[in-house]
Scaffold this motif. Structure first.
Motif, PDB file in Angstrom:
ATOM      1  N   TYR A   1     -18.127 -31.275  44.677  1.00  0.00           N
ATOM      2  CA  TYR A   1     -17.187 -31.974  43.787  1.00  0.00           C
ATOM      3  C   TYR A   1     -16.079 -32.658  44.596  1.00  0.00           C
ATOM      4  N   PRO A   2     -15.273 -31.961  45.392  1.00  0.00           N
ATOM      5  CA  PRO A   2     -14.244 -32.679  46.157  1.00  0.00           C
ATOM      6  C   PRO A   2     -14.824 -33.634  47.197  1.00  0.00           C
ATOM      7  N   ILE A   3     -16.002 -33.313  47.733  1.00  0.00           N
ATOM      8  CA  ILE A   3     -16.617 -34.273  48.662  1.00  0.00           C
ATOM      9  C   ILE A   3     -16.927 -35.580  47.918  1.00  0.00           C
ATOM     10  N   LEU A   4     -17.497 -35.453  46.730  1.00  0.00           N
ATOM     11  CA  LEU A   4     -17.835 -36.666  45.974  1.00  0.00           C
ATOM     12  C   LEU A   4     -16.587 -37.416  45.509  1.00  0.00           C
ATOM     13  N   GLN A   5     -15.488 -36.700  45.315  1.00  0.00           N
ATOM     14  CA  GLN A   5     -14.234 -37.412  45.023  1.00  0.00           C
ATOM     15  C   GLN A   5     -13.903 -38.371  46.168  1.00  0.00           C
ATOM     16  N   ALA A   6     -14.023 -37.868  47.386  1.00  0.00           N
ATOM     17  CA  ALA A   6     -13.704 -38.705  48.542  1.00  0.00           C
ATOM     18  C   ALA A   6     -14.745 -39.798  48.746  1.00  0.00           C
ATOM     19  N   VAL A   7     -16.008 -39.438  48.601  1.00  0.00           N
ATOM     20  CA  VAL A   7     -17.080 -40.403  48.836  1.00  0.00           C
ATOM     21  C   VAL A   7     -17.027 -41.527  47.807  1.00  0.00           C
ATOM     22  N   SER A   8     -16.782 -41.156  46.580  1.00  0.00           N
ATOM     23  CA  SER A   8     -16.759 -42.152  45.509  1.00  0.00           C
ATOM     24  C   SER A   8     -15.514 -43.026  45.616  1.00  0.00           C
ATOM     25  N   GLU A   9     -14.441 -42.459  46.072  1.00  0.00           N
ATOM     26  CA  GLU A   9     -13.231 -43.247  46.299  1.00  0.00           C
ATOM     27  C   GLU A   9     -13.510 -44.369  47.304  1.00  0.00           C
ATOM     28  N   LYS A  10     -14.386 -44.069  48.255  1.00  0.00           N
ATOM     29  CA  LYS A  10     -14.744 -45.052  49.280  1.00  0.00           C
ATOM     30  C   LYS A  10     -15.791 -46.043  48.786  1.00  0.00           C
ATOM     31  N   HIS A  11     -16.833 -45.491  48.115  1.00  0.00           N
ATOM     32  CA  HIS A  11     -18.023 -46.306  47.827  1.00  0.00           C
ATOM     33  C   HIS A  11     -18.182 -46.683  46.367  1.00  0.00           C
ATOM     34  N   GLY A  12     -17.299 -46.193  45.495  1.00  0.00           N
ATOM     35  CA  GLY A  12     -17.516 -46.367  44.067  1.00  0.00           C
ATOM     36  C   GLY A  12     -18.509 -45.337  43.563  1.00  0.00           C
ATOM     37  N   PRO A  13     -18.810 -45.364  42.250  1.00  0.00           N
ATOM     38  CA  PRO A  13     -19.746 -44.373  41.706  1.00  0.00           C
ATOM     39  C   PRO A  13     -21.074 -44.430  42.456  1.00  0.00           C
ATOM     40  N   VAL A  14     -21.564 -43.268  42.780  1.00  0.00           N
ATOM     41  CA  VAL A  14     -22.757 -43.191  43.631  1.00  0.00           C
ATOM     42  C   VAL A  14     -23.951 -42.656  42.861  1.00  0.00           C
ATOM     43  N   GLY A  15     -25.127 -43.053  43.303  1.00  0.00           N
ATOM     44  CA  GLY A  15     -26.336 -42.387  42.866  1.00  0.00           C
ATOM     45  C   GLY A  15     -26.378 -40.999  43.496  1.00  0.00           C
ATOM     46  N   LEU A  16     -27.187 -40.117  42.909  1.00  0.00           N
ATOM     47  CA  LEU A  16     -27.218 -38.734  43.400  1.00  0.00           C
ATOM     48  C   LEU A  16     -28.642 -38.208  43.374  1.00  0.00           C
ATOM     49  N   ILE A  17     -29.086 -37.729  44.521  1.00  0.00           N
ATOM     50  CA  ILE A  17     -30.322 -36.937  44.565  1.00  0.00           C
ATOM     51  C   ILE A  17     -29.870 -35.490  44.670  1.00  0.00           C
ATOM     52  N   HIS A  18     -30.054 -34.741  43.594  1.00  0.00           N
ATOM     53  CA  HIS A  18     -29.560 -33.367  43.528  1.00  0.00           C
ATOM     54  C   HIS A  18     -30.756 -32.424  43.444  1.00  0.00           C
ATOM     55  N   VAL A  19     -30.986 -31.696  44.534  1.00  0.00           N
ATOM     56  CA  VAL A  19     -32.125 -30.776  44.614  1.00  0.00           C
ATOM     57  C   VAL A  19     -31.581 -29.366  44.478  1.00  0.00           C
TER      58      VAL A  19
ATOM     59  N   GLU B   1     -17.337 -36.393  34.540  1.00  0.00           N
ATOM     60  CA  GLU B   1     -16.069 -36.604  33.822  1.00  0.00           C
ATOM     61  C   GLU B   1     -15.149 -37.576  34.554  1.00  0.00           C
ATOM     62  N   GLU B   2     -15.185 -37.503  35.878  1.00  0.00           N
ATOM     63  CA  GLU B   2     -14.284 -38.340  36.667  1.00  0.00           C
ATOM     64  C   GLU B   2     -14.928 -39.668  37.069  1.00  0.00           C
ATOM     65  N   GLY B   3     -16.117 -39.922  36.578  1.00  0.00           N
ATOM     66  CA  GLY B   3     -16.761 -41.212  36.853  1.00  0.00           C
ATOM     67  C   GLY B   3     -17.207 -41.387  38.295  1.00  0.00           C
ATOM     68  N   LEU B   4     -17.479 -40.290  38.971  1.00  0.00           N
ATOM     69  CA  LEU B   4     -17.864 -40.392  40.381  1.00  0.00           C
ATOM     70  C   LEU B   4     -19.338 -40.733  40.550  1.00  0.00           C
ATOM     71  N   LEU B   5     -20.112 -40.522  39.480  1.00  0.00           N
ATOM     72  CA  LEU B   5     -21.557 -40.726  39.579  1.00  0.00           C
ATOM     73  C   LEU B   5     -21.985 -41.922  38.739  1.00  0.00           C
ATOM     74  N   ASP B   6     -22.977 -42.604  39.237  1.00  0.00           N
ATOM     75  CA  ASP B   6     -23.641 -43.655  38.474  1.00  0.00           C
ATOM     76  C   ASP B   6     -24.828 -42.974  37.784  1.00  0.00           C
ATOM     77  N   CYS B   7     -24.608 -42.530  36.563  1.00  0.00           N
ATOM     78  CA  CYS B   7     -25.505 -41.553  35.934  1.00  0.00           C
ATOM     79  C   CYS B   7     -26.954 -42.033  35.806  1.00  0.00           C
ATOM     80  N   GLN B   8     -27.168 -43.316  35.714  1.00  0.00           N
ATOM     81  CA  GLN B   8     -28.531 -43.822  35.635  1.00  0.00           C
ATOM     82  C   GLN B   8     -29.242 -43.685  36.978  1.00  0.00           C
ATOM     83  N   ARG B   9     -28.490 -43.453  38.008  1.00  0.00           N
ATOM     84  CA  ARG B   9     -29.088 -43.304  39.340  1.00  0.00           C
ATOM     85  C   ARG B   9     -28.982 -41.864  39.849  1.00  0.00           C
TER      86      ARG B   9
END
Ligand SMILES: [Mn+2]
Ligand SMILES: [Mn+2]
Ligand SMILES: [Mn+2]
Ligand SMILES: [Mn+2]
Ligand SMILES: [Mn+2]
Ligand SMILES: [Mn+2]
Ligand SMILES: [Mn+2]
Ligand SMILES: [Mn+2]
Ligand SMILES: [Mn+2]
Ligand SMILES: [Mn+2]
Ligand SMILES: [Mn+2]
Ligand SMILES: [Mn+2]
Lengths: 309, 309, 309, 309, 309, 309
Positions: free
Chosen positions: B123-141, B167-175
């Protein structure tokens, strides 16, 4: 509880000593309670499973104390009242939950015998105990003083409980004894603050090679007739006897010394006891938990109402 | 890093793959970072020692990928930049520390390859990553969806990170694709919320008995060219392959499927990866950590700049 | 040997399958021999105790092969002839001792079934076997090719035996198959040299998700009627099945594939077999050694003289 | 190094005591060095992973000695200079590599504090140390005399280092003390040769039930002001305290005696120390390595330049 | 039982799934019962602690079946009714005690879900079950046929229960299926007797590489609507998934196949289930017990009264 | 047996001390015999593998006693005569088999040195020994008195052997000493019955902090010149030294005290010895078995015919 003469040791739900399980402490002289946390730990975790493992290994225990002739189950109403429902994700909220649970336990005079959990829990337990009994004497057996002020920027954790207790006036500092302290330190004069509070500090080096029975005679005199709380961190023992713990320190106490300490508490006005810091993932043989079960049995066998045959 | 042909495997400080150790990510294409916590864990702890153990076992790894012909050290500037200095006693403060540390790491374009630690950290990693790159796709295994809203009354923990991210819009949910989900559940329709967000949910049952290479073809299409984060919870694997984890679920993925998934990410625009939930106290042979080291090696071998020979 | 129907499994000296122990191979069709070394190992040691542990766990085995109907003890004169007396401090001298011991074993036609020991031992064993039978075909089941030229500056070790064998003309290279190879590599084209020698190289990726029975049909054709040696490195198996080994590689073969490989050797002219790299200190449950005992039993059950009922 | 008050114990690359890592001993008063071998071992291997595991467990250590008030990091320039790059396949070549590495370490006056590795290593270390300082006194704490002439036909191994040292004149035999010797023997008068050289031989039986502080007073007198090397084989301790070792002997020393021995070296002219024979695969709880870390910390705390507060 | 969303997993007395504990089966649709013996074991013991360990690990389980949408606690009255008080020193008397205990359990229609204990226990359980329901169909999942006549001169043990059941007419032999049989054997035609009784015998070799869903379709047809007992020996699974058992056989079933088998029992008239042969001393990670807890949960989820959402 | 100077420790079939293996005791002064049972155990099983594991670890032992200068193999004809073929499923029948086997062993004067197995076995062994020698003195070293009358309704088990021996007149009660007794008890006066028989009862508390050499002087006087049997239950030792046992009790004897006890038997007329209750599944490091091997070596070194150099 059933004797192993009649019910096979592997048989039956693993309550403490196979005692009856009940929700309420009402009507009990003493009660075993679990506080399954390790989120206050600084090094190896796992103490969250301490209560479960101690209960499992406690099936070895018989019904009499063959050494002191104590007959606990003919002396006391005692049961296993389960665990505090802790908050694994917030240590401060967990402390509040513990305090509130123990306020209810001690309200009617039931003596709590606690299965930890890391040593953080002694702080909220002592809040409840002291609220009931006033400032208490303390027999604190541990490799560590647990009186740091702040660790990693935090006031609450397993390195700070007794600092908090002193600050809040929960302890009668002249009636505090710390036994078994040792190990590398955060400052050169590691126990200065403790001695300044009036604590008796007995470093492990003073315990090597000898019986602690004379020490306990002195401590019984020190604590007198007032209420006393016994807090036993399993890491007081040498790691050879208790590998299943989070912050082991070499050259510690022996189980025979542990027995001398606890048996030496006979005659004190014990108002609560805990056995903390048993970490099952590091207890590869189960014998740390078994030792804890033995020590909790011995604690029960020195409670004020105990009869000896 | 030195090849095992010239430096004996047991020899040398245990940095990740024996890579150079440095404090700063400046100048690096990618960096291994440890986040040594387990205070977000609901069951067995120990993941705080994940980074240390993964580094230790990573000494087995050689310098080329014999299967894909990737040559990571001829393609990337990569180093081990140590661990985030976490707060063991306060999970929320730990999240803040992680977020701030990763903001610095990703600032200059360095791709973080994270050694967990429990899954809270994504979660906090994606806060930082998304702040840099915008909402990201996610491969979650993972065996678990990790999209609970509240557990034990808390919003932050290893069961909730991706709910917070949504909730915080960090993910591009379709991806977003979740692979390997299984196990008993808190409700009868366990993955309904996830599917409602647009996630592709691939339950473990759909993976049994077969190669996941076709699935990855579909997922590559799904995520397209946008930034993608890869989060791999080691408990996605069957516990026989990865016993050293906190909340094991039976009937999981195989390491061959894990390789297919990661190798199937080749061509994606990967902006960060983590490998979480390795718990050394339950990893009795060290092979869970060794598996994690292999998977992190494979992740490095599909980063955008990698050359194949 | 005694059946577990009549002699309790825990009872009796731990010879291989509780077979008679004798010093000499004279009169035997086949003999189990231990070569207890691990000084050729590059990573985790412990294989020196492989023979002892395999013998201990072999007490599980019954007298018939329930799947193939082989009746080994009605077909062969077989015994346990103990261990080669190795030199723990000098690997090259150990190789000499092994070669000389095996020259005596194979002299009279006895087929050696070897309990390793690290894979270095296959080199001196093949020196002796090839001296007797000429260049042999080889079924080599392993995660590793074991054909490095020099490691840490040395020609002898567990990463190099088959390179030495090729150099010395001990192998009939057109009749060599290597099965299960995988893992990170010292060069991008990891198995190039092997293919250049004429070896059939079957990487683990080619084995995932399927039966190896068709492969073995092809290999039987490849090796024809000439003498064949079977060398089985337990690390060919996925580490979940065989954690007790020194250089584990993820995503390996399954025991069912191992059985298919060995049973697929039926009809070949097997002149020797080894099962190497079992490391008991990492075999926390004993099941790696038990697997080795099973595979050695299956090897015995495909020797040329075996009768099936 | 960082204090655990400010950096969480699980956090950070596992250098010794989290000290800075550097390649060169230049400018250092003392340096921790690893020698990761076990190819000189006669029984259980695994000591090759001793340095790695000792470093991992050393994260428990704080920055002051709470018992002696030593302040090592305010007294000495000290760092972790990594491991000797050993040859796993040739013990004699490894000895050469060790000797050459230590010649460089001691050249500028840096005191080596060695993490073993099996006891073979003390021989080449003492070659380098004696070349620098002349024949040295020796405090040798061990279950074994390690003065065999030939074992399995070999001159070099962990049973012979001090025989070789005597032959080469590296030791000042009148200033040698061996403490803790015990166990079954190759001859009825097991320590005759040692006593003939002038060594003080203190068998374990002489140590039972008592403090070794008086012994150390006598030994300080014996060794006088000349250079002294301290070699501590962890198997000197009883196996209950140090199970993770290769050739355990029952009824050994206690950690308190170990502390008395090392603290009793205060005032000697220590020119080097080693702690050998920690075998992690047999150290099921990590506490043997933790004990080793403690003993190495105590060794650092008695070096000549140490200040006490 | 409490959900892990509201009560922390480590918290609470370790009853099965944290279900209520009661002495009597009266009013229950189903009950978990432990039978803690291993005195019928031929090889590794320890199954006496199976019930305790399965209960401990069962704290991982949530309240819904996320794969089948079964809602067991909204469908059934179910509790943990503790253990049969066995006689550790006399196996035949233990059988009598089990039979009598189960006669009481099944009398009022409660379905017993048994936590073993070694497989001997299925014999007296089936005596009680068959007395209630008449000859029953049997789904027997195991590596072993368990139909030996006499072992070590004895009729009663874990290798003989189903032979005894057939002799006593407890089974409807045309409605018996044995799945997963394998391993070395006491005779060349190992399953001849079983097939002669009319049993469907499915050897492990027939299960490799494939889903067992088609097999279960056939077996549902075979057993029809009559009463069926499900006996699951954990050694049916490959030892990689279930190392904690007494007589492991390589190349066994996978947990996904186990789930297919149990889920494939949906629609049968199940009158009792057992899960036997979990041996905690050999279950080094706890995951064998965890697997057993999962399988018992799945068994509960296919009982006749279960509702699916 | 071969010395470890000439044959590597890991090499060779694991007979006791690598002694010759033979079926018959004829011509032997003493013989090692295994009795691999644990069906008399009340708590943790596993002692059935005691003989196998003790033999495995006995490879550490050298050929002389370095402390007492005993030279056993120059004094005695001694061999390993294998195990009694026990009945795993019927404890009473096992007792019959043991008695008959030992009648043959002692018939010709061979002294049995027994590797247990649980303590039940001392009863049938003493039946045979007493039949040969008349009522014997007994040195019984144990945490437990093992003189219960009935446990779980049974007369035969590991808690009752010496009660049965007294009833049958096998012991000369005035020449019995029990050393190390401790732990919780079935009655307040736990050892009353024993003292009433005339036994010397030495509780563990009397042993803490001191050498037992004076005690042994008294006991040698007590037992005089008549035949004496030595029965050593490994649980007499503190569990830190001997975790691998079934019913551990804290605060026990040390190995140094064990050596003092056994060495203190020198001069007695020893007619048999046993070392019981080693349970390998709980002996995570092998050191309990190693301790047992040492103690059996020491027992051999005090037999009447032993010569000291
Ligand atoms: Mn504490
Ligand atoms: Mn502490
Ligand atoms: Mn997760
Ligand atoms: Mn997960
Ligand atoms: Mn190999
Ligand atoms: Mn290999
Ligand atoms: Mn040594
Ligand atoms: Mn030594
Ligand atoms: Mn079965
Ligand atoms: Mn079975
Ligand atoms: Mn006993
Ligand atoms: Mn006992």
């Amino acid at each position: 509880p059933p004797s192993a003469e009649f019910v096979a040791r592997p048989s039956g739900i693993a309550s403490m000593f196979k005692l009856p399980i009940q929700d309420s402490p009402v009507g009990l002289d003493a009660a075993f309670v679990g506080v399954p946390i390790d989120t206050g730990t600084s090094n190896r975790p796992g103490a969250r499973f301490g209560p479960r493992q101690i209960r499992a290994e406690s099936s070895m225990m018989r019904v009499y104390n063959g050494s002191t002739r104590a007959a606990p189950y003919q002396s006391l109403m005692v049961a296993d009242i389960g665990d505090v429902n802790v908050n694994m994700y917030d240590l401060k909220d967990t402390c509040r939950r513990i305090r509130e649970a123990y306020q209810k336990i001690v309200a009617g005079g039931c003596i709590p015998l606690t299965l930890g959990g890391d040593h953080t829990i002694s702080y909220p337990i002592l809040q409840a105990v002291s609220e009931k009994h006033g400032p208490v004497g303390l027999i604190h057996v541990d490799a560590h003083a647990d009186t740091s002020d702040v660790v990693l920027g935090e006031k609450i954790g397993h390195g700070t409980p007794f600092r908090r207790c002193v600050e809040e006036g929960l302890l009668d500092c002249q009636r505090v004894a710390q036994i078994g302290l040792r190990g590398s330190a955060y400052s050169a004069d590691a126990y200065q603050w403790n001695r300044e509070q009036g604590f008796r500090v007995v470093q492990a080096e003073e315990c090597w090679w000898k019986s602690l029975t004379p020490l306990m005679t002195a401590i019984r005199k020190q604590v007198g007739d007032g209420p006393v709380y016994l807090s036993f961190d399993i890491d007081a023992l040498d790691p050879s006897y208790a590998p299943g713990t989070g912050t082991p320190e070499i050259a510690g106490l022996t189980p025979s010394q542990a027995l001398e300490i606890i048996r030496g508490c006979r005659g004190m006005n014990i108002v609560g006891c805990d056995l903390v810091e048993v970490s099952p993932p590091y207890d590869t043989t189960g014998n740390t938990a078994l030792t804890a079960a033995n020590l909790l049995f011995e604690m029960m066998c020195v409670l004020p109402k105990i009869k000896y045959f």
